[in-house]
Design an enzyme around this catalytic site. Structure first.
Site, mmCIF file in Angstrom:
data_model
loop_
_atom_site.group_PDB
_atom_site.id
_atom_site.type_symbol
_atom_site.label_atom_id
_atom_site.label_comp_id
_atom_site.label_asym_id
_atom_site.label_seq_id
_atom_site.Cartn_x
_atom_site.Cartn_y
_atom_site.Cartn_z
ATOM 1 N N LYS A 96 143.986 -59.106 32.871
ATOM 2 C CA LYS A 96 143.403 -59.393 31.559
ATOM 3 C C LYS A 96 143.742 -58.205 30.667
ATOM 4 O O LYS A 96 143.317 -57.077 30.938
ATOM 5 C CB LYS A 96 141.896 -59.593 31.638
ATOM 6 C CG LYS A 96 141.341 -59.882 30.258
ATOM 7 C CD LYS A 96 139.863 -59.919 30.158
ATOM 8 C CE LYS A 96 139.501 -59.652 28.710
ATOM 9 N NZ LYS A 96 138.073 -59.559 28.480
ATOM 10 N N GLY A 157 129.960 -58.532 23.177
ATOM 11 C CA GLY A 157 128.568 -58.101 23.293
ATOM 12 C C GLY A 157 127.687 -58.486 22.127
ATOM 13 O O GLY A 157 126.493 -58.195 22.131
ATOM 14 N N ALA A 184 134.604 -63.550 24.941
ATOM 15 C CA ALA A 184 133.790 -62.582 24.194
ATOM 16 C C ALA A 184 132.990 -63.208 23.060
ATOM 17 O O ALA A 184 133.470 -64.075 22.333
ATOM 18 C CB ALA A 184 134.637 -61.447 23.639
ATOM 19 N N GLY A 185 131.758 -62.734 22.949
ATOM 20 C CA GLY A 185 130.913 -63.094 21.820
ATOM 21 C C GLY A 185 129.976 -64.267 22.055
ATOM 22 O O GLY A 185 129.164 -64.596 21.191
ATOM 23 N N ASN A 206 130.192 -62.193 29.665
ATOM 24 C CA ASN A 206 129.574 -61.146 30.469
ATOM 25 C C ASN A 206 128.169 -60.816 29.972
ATOM 26 O O ASN A 206 127.161 -61.058 30.630
ATOM 27 C CB ASN A 206 130.476 -59.904 30.427
ATOM 28 C CG ASN A 206 130.078 -58.818 31.390
ATOM 29 O OD1 ASN A 206 130.906 -58.017 31.784
ATOM 30 N ND2 ASN A 206 128.833 -58.733 31.820
ATOM 31 N N THR A 207 128.086 -60.275 28.749
ATOM 32 C CA THR A 207 126.831 -59.711 28.268
ATOM 33 C C THR A 207 125.683 -60.727 28.269
ATOM 34 O O THR A 207 124.561 -60.385 28.654
ATOM 35 C CB THR A 207 127.023 -59.161 26.831
ATOM 36 O OG1 THR A 207 128.189 -58.341 26.818
ATOM 37 C CG2 THR A 207 125.830 -58.328 26.403
HETATM 38 C C1 LIG Z 1 133.969 -59.222 30.787
HETATM 39 C C2 LIG Z 1 135.038 -58.993 29.855
HETATM 40 O O1 LIG Z 1 136.178 -59.098 30.190
HETATM 41 C C3 LIG Z 1 134.682 -58.625 28.490
HETATM 42 O O2 LIG Z 1 135.704 -57.864 27.955
HETATM 43 C C4 LIG Z 1 134.475 -59.859 27.706
HETATM 44 O O3 LIG Z 1 135.137 -59.751 26.547
HETATM 45 C C5 LIG Z 1 133.068 -60.256 27.595
HETATM 46 O O4 LIG Z 1 132.503 -60.370 26.316
HETATM 47 P P1 LIG Z 1 130.939 -60.641 26.189
HETATM 48 O O5 LIG Z 1 130.275 -59.499 26.888
HETATM 49 O O6 LIG Z 1 130.654 -60.681 24.721
HETATM 50 O O7 LIG Z 1 130.651 -61.932 26.870
#
Ligand SMILES: CC(=O)[C@@H](O)[C@H](O)COP(=O)(O)O
EC number: 2.8.1.10
Length: 257
Positions: A96, A157, A184-185, A206-207
């Site tokens: 990635k 995040g 992300a987001g 992730n977040t």
């Molecule tokens: C887990 C990962 O690869 C992060 O770089 C991703 O972009 C997650 O984004 P969020 O934490 O906003 O879900």
């Protein structure tokens, strides 16, 4: 089945492994998510020594394929070097690719991203580029050899959810054959369902899981939302209409005199 670089994955949810309250919760959340791929930041984990060997043990024990990422890299050189290290550590060409261009928004440096993608694909890497929703950048990434695109829907995040649905829709329309993963987001399961309903192939988050009150339950909720959004897209969603359309037939209704 989700197909990325010729590999098939049963789940359309990809999960990050950072910021969980404990290793045990991370492990349970990954299981609850049913994720087929988990991202691991080689640079952060090896440099920070936060969890050391125990972290790698845990990751290996999950028996889920790893998508190493170049999180925290700010230049082509850093990202390419990190990718090469990840290839050695994980014995995989999958990477990635993140090249951050702005420290406040964690916005990708799309110029450096395209350059790094070109170098890495030439070296045989399967590049998963973390990019913006910009159509022209996406075209350059495909020209550079990327067979997957991973546009953000909001800053990492931020949990804001899709800020530019029109651009995401247009990416989908423009690249019908390229797997598209929103990365992300995302903040809520409904955000994940929303982008899956647009026809996106998968989401990476992730977040929203790691920082939830109950990360394990939230991982399960996202898994259901991703699946529901995908099924809904395949089932054929109705386009919104300006006028009311009666849902109950009026023919043959009783008349009163
Ligand atoms: C887990 C990962 O690869 C992060 O770089 C991703 O972009 C997650 O984004 P969020 O934490 O906003 O879900």
């Amino acid at each position: 089945m989700l197909t990325l670089y010729g590999n098939e994955y049963p789940s359309r949810l990809l999960l990050g492994t950072a910021q969980y309250p404990s290793p045990a919760i991370l492990s349970q959340a990954v299981k609850a998510s049913g994720a087929s791929l988990i991202t691991v930041s080689l640079r952060r984990e090896s440099a920070g020594g936060k969890a050391g060997g125990a972290f790698w043990e845990l990751i290996r024990g999950l028996d889920v394929e790893v998508l190493a990422n170049t999180a925290g890299c700010h230049s082509v050189k850093e990202a390419v070097t990190t990718a090469r290290m990840a290839r050695e550590v994980f014995a995989t060409n999958r990477i990635k690719l993140e090249v951050i261009g702005n420290a406040d928004t964690l916005q990708p440096d799309v110029f450096a991203l395209v350059e790094a993608a070109r170098i890495l694909t030439a070296e045989g890497f399967e590049v998963f580029p973390y990019t913006t929703e910009d159509l022209v950048v996406a075209e350059r990434l495909v020209e550079a050899g990327c067979q997957v695109l991973m546009p953000w829907c909001a800053p990492i995040g931020s949990a804001k959810g899709p800020l530019n649905l029109d651009a995401l829709r247009s990416l989908r329309g423009h690249f019908p054959q390229v797997p598209l993963v929103v990365d992300a987001g995302l903040g809520r399961p409904s955000h994940a369902a929303q982008v899956m309903e647009l026809g996106f192939d998968a989401v990476l988050l992730n977040t929203a899981v790691a920082k939830a009150g109950d990360p394990v339950a939230m991982a399960g909720a996202f898994a259901k939302a991703v699946e529901a959004g995908h099924i809904a897209f395949q089932a054929g969603l109705l386009e919104p209409r300006d006028m009311a359309v009666p849902s109950t037939p009026v023919l043959g209704k009783a008349t009163f005199q």
